[in-house]
Structures are given as C-alpha cells and as structure tokens.
Design an enzyme around this catalytic site. Sequence first.
Site, PDB file in Angstrom:
ATOM      1  N   ASP A  44       0.818  -1.233   0.000  1.00  0.00           N
ATOM      2  CA  ASP A  44       0.000   0.000   0.000  1.00  0.00           C
ATOM      3  C   ASP A  44       0.845   1.273   0.000  1.00  0.00           C
ATOM      4  OD1 ASP A  44       0.649  -0.244   2.722  1.00  0.00           O
ATOM      5  OD2 ASP A  44      -1.394   0.163   3.435  1.00  0.00           O
ATOM      6  N   ALA A 131      -2.048  -6.063  18.234  1.00  0.00           N
ATOM      7  CA  ALA A 131      -1.883  -7.459  17.828  1.00  0.00           C
ATOM      8  C   ALA A 131      -1.913  -7.604  16.314  1.00  0.00           C
ATOM      9  CB  ALA A 131      -2.985  -8.305  18.461  1.00  0.00           C
ATOM     10  N   GLY A 132      -1.741  -6.495  15.592  1.00  0.00           N
ATOM     11  CA  GLY A 132      -1.683  -6.582  14.133  1.00  0.00           C
ATOM     12  C   GLY A 132      -3.043  -6.676  13.456  1.00  0.00           C
ATOM     13  N   ASP A 180      -5.594   0.258   5.985  1.00  0.00           N
ATOM     14  CA  ASP A 180      -6.364  -0.036   7.205  1.00  0.00           C
ATOM     15  C   ASP A 180      -7.567   0.898   7.335  1.00  0.00           C
ATOM     16  OD1 ASP A 180      -4.168  -1.632   7.436  1.00  0.00           O
ATOM     17  OD2 ASP A 180      -3.327  -0.645   9.187  1.00  0.00           O
TER      18      ASP A 180
HETATM   19  C1  GLA Z   1       0.650  -2.026   8.510  1.00  0.00           C
HETATM   20  C2  GLA Z   1       0.223  -0.689   7.881  1.00  0.00           C
HETATM   21  C3  GLA Z   1      -0.513  -0.933   6.559  1.00  0.00           C
HETATM   22  C4  GLA Z   1       0.316  -1.836   5.647  1.00  0.00           C
HETATM   23  C5  GLA Z   1       0.733  -3.101   6.383  1.00  0.00           C
HETATM   24  C6  GLA Z   1       1.638  -3.983   5.569  1.00  0.00           C
HETATM   25  O1  GLA Z   1      -0.486  -2.735   8.934  1.00  0.00           O
HETATM   26  O2  GLA Z   1      -0.626   0.011   8.764  1.00  0.00           O
HETATM   27  O3  GLA Z   1      -0.792   0.302   5.950  1.00  0.00           O
HETATM   28  O4  GLA Z   1       1.430  -1.141   5.159  1.00  0.00           O
HETATM   29  O5  GLA Z   1       1.407  -2.790   7.610  1.00  0.00           O
HETATM   30  O6  GLA Z   1       0.975  -4.471   4.464  1.00  0.00           O
END
Ligand code: GLA
Length: 390
Positions: A44, A131-132, A180
């Site tokens: 992104d 936590a991603g 996101d």
């Molecule tokens: C994080 C960032 C996103 C993207 C991902 C990797 O979650 O917030 O914008 O860059 O890493 O794909």
Amino acid sequence: MSVENLIFKAKEELRALLGKSIQPEDITVSIAPGRANLIGEHTDYNNGYVMPLAIDKHTVIVGTKLNERKIFVKSLHFNEKKIFSLNDIKFKKEDKWVNYLKGVLFFLTQEDYKFDHGAAIVITNDLPVNAGVSSSASLEVSFANFISKLYNFNLDKKMIAEISFKAEREFMNISCGIMDQYIITFAKTSTLLFLDTLEKKFEYISFPTNKAKIVLVDSRVKHEAKQVLNERRQECQNAVNILRKFDNTIKSLRDVTPEIFEKYKNKLPEKLRKRVEHVVFENQRVIQTVDVLKKGKLEDLGKILREGHESCKRLYEVSCYELDLLVDLAYDIEGTIGARLTGAGFGGNTINVVYSDSVNDFAKVISEKYKEKVGFTPGIIITDPVSGVV
Ligand code: GLA
C-alpha cells in the site's frame, strides 16, 4: 463480546463518568471493526494493490455533548481517563492513545471544521490491541465517525478514511499506507476490498461465506519492528530512485511490472532487488486472487497465499519464527485452504482460509500444536468479512 454488550457497557460507564442519567437520544454511538489483509502486504505504501477485509471485532465509542470546550475520555481497555482542551490539540507523548483522537480532531480543524462544544466519551473494544489487527486505525475511524455524528458534520466516507489516515501517518508519524483506514471505513459484509491504493478506487469481491471462514491466529508475540519497517519504506524509495534512471516513467514500485523488473533487476543491489521482487509479484498475487475468487476457485488460493508468505519471509524479510511455524502448522491441517502472515509482520497474526466444516478442528489442532512448540496458546478469531464503520 457482542457489539450490543460493548455498547451497553460503554453507556453504563458514561453515566458513571457524568454521575447522572442521560437521555438515550443524547447519546451518540460509533462502531468500527478491525482488519485483516488476505493478500497484498507492504504494497500500500508503494501505491500497489491490497485485498483486506473487516473482522468481527470492534472499537465502540459512546458519548454525549458537553458545554465546555473539552474532551473527557475514558478508555475501558487502558482503564484510563484523560481530559484535554479543544483549544490546544497538540501531540503529547505522555498522552499515548489519546493522540489518535487528537490527530483526528487536528486534521478536522485543518479542514475548517469548528467545535463549538465539548464531549464526554467512553471507548471500549473487543478488538485485540497491538496485535496486528489495526486497533489504532479502528480507533481513528470510529472516532472520526463519532465526531461527524456528534457535531452533525456529515463527513462522507472518503473524508472519514482520509482524516483517519492522516492522523496515523502525519500526527502519530507512523509509516503506513491507506489500507487499514479504507477497509475499516468502506467494508461490506461477506466481501473483500480489492483496493488500488494509487487511484484510491476499489471493487468489492465476494467471499463464499457458505463454504469457508477466515481464521486469524494470533502468535501473541510482537517483535520490535518500527525501525525495520521504516527501513523497508526507505529501501523501496531507494530502489525507485535507481530504477528511474533507466526508465523515467517509474514514480513508485507500482509502476514496475514483472517485465520491467526482469529488464532492470541486475541494476539493483541484492537487498533492494529482493524488496522490489516482493512488491512486484505481491501486486500480481492480488490480481490473481481477484480472478480466483471471481471464478469461485477457492482451492487455488492455497498456492497464492503460500507464495505470499514465502515472499514476505525470504524477500521482504518481515516474518519471524512464530509466524512461519503457524503457517507451516496450518498447511498440515485438514480443511486448510491457505495461510500466510497478515499485517506488517514480526509477530501478530496469520490469516487462514479454512473450509467451514473444518474450522473448529482447525482452531483446536493449531492451538495445541503451537503450544507444544512455543509453550503458550495462540489467540483465535473465527470470522466472516463484516461491514465497516457505522
Ligand atoms: C501495517 C500498515 C498498513 C500496511 C501493512 C503492511 O499494517 O498500517 O498500511 O502497510 O502494515 O501491508
């Protein structure tokens, strides 16, 4: 916890905070999901393609107007109360999570929105934090939507996503792309978002919820990655600067097709070549995934997701032992269609696509096997793609 329960708890807390009852019509509610990314990792911020979905875990904000131009906010997750003035919206390190809210308010002020009163707010979530699964973007988007409703700004979705993105990128100074905030704002039930981050255009791609489930497996490890991720971004930029000398139409890695990559790859130092190779073919994998899902060939996802994971591991170098282990374990379990790390990497979650009738066994087996190896159980979220902020 269900969204209804989250709202109920937050409203009770709001009454306690104000020390009085509030009329139901005086309470504003905003609900935003978390996100997972099926494919398109680290593309992104290179203007590429991504394919995220919203997950059935949420950040709920309830609040009411106050005459004073101040924000009184309580987070149930952090069990903390904070007060700040709307006359002084500045980043303060010691304000920690409150800065996400300030970022949203700051950029709304820049767009000339005026706050003629304050608010008392309670925030609660069942979305895991740190936590991603984008708890920060979920908080920003939920708050931007809350403010839009409370002050009758009627912000359109694009504005909500963009203001929230700026809060993260420019106010919190985090090197992220738009994925996101866009998925959390625009998500639709039972679909993935095929998002072109350059054009900021998207298409909804149906996910067959009658056949398969999305399972997020949280490794429950978080390796320090902020610096590495900033490095990756810089490496991508350095690669663009080199490639541009040979082809001046290249403005970002988005413009590097597999053919261009083949032609100029030897001009790049080894490390940069690996980073570019990941981004170029990860964009291709997103396009392949769209095709596979449109044709209903779910089983073909397995190979694409496996390649995506290997590429994050070997070329982009953002995986870790625990994520590799979870992916390997997943592919050995009956009913798994595909698995890979999701999000920035260095810990957090894997995303797994699993046939619905195998999903409970999958959760049980992967938890046991992971525990055998690392000594603790992973977190498990079983979800269909859900809708975005309301
Ligand atoms: C994080 C960032 C996103 C993207 C991902 C990797 O979650 O917030 O914008 O860059 O890493 O794909």
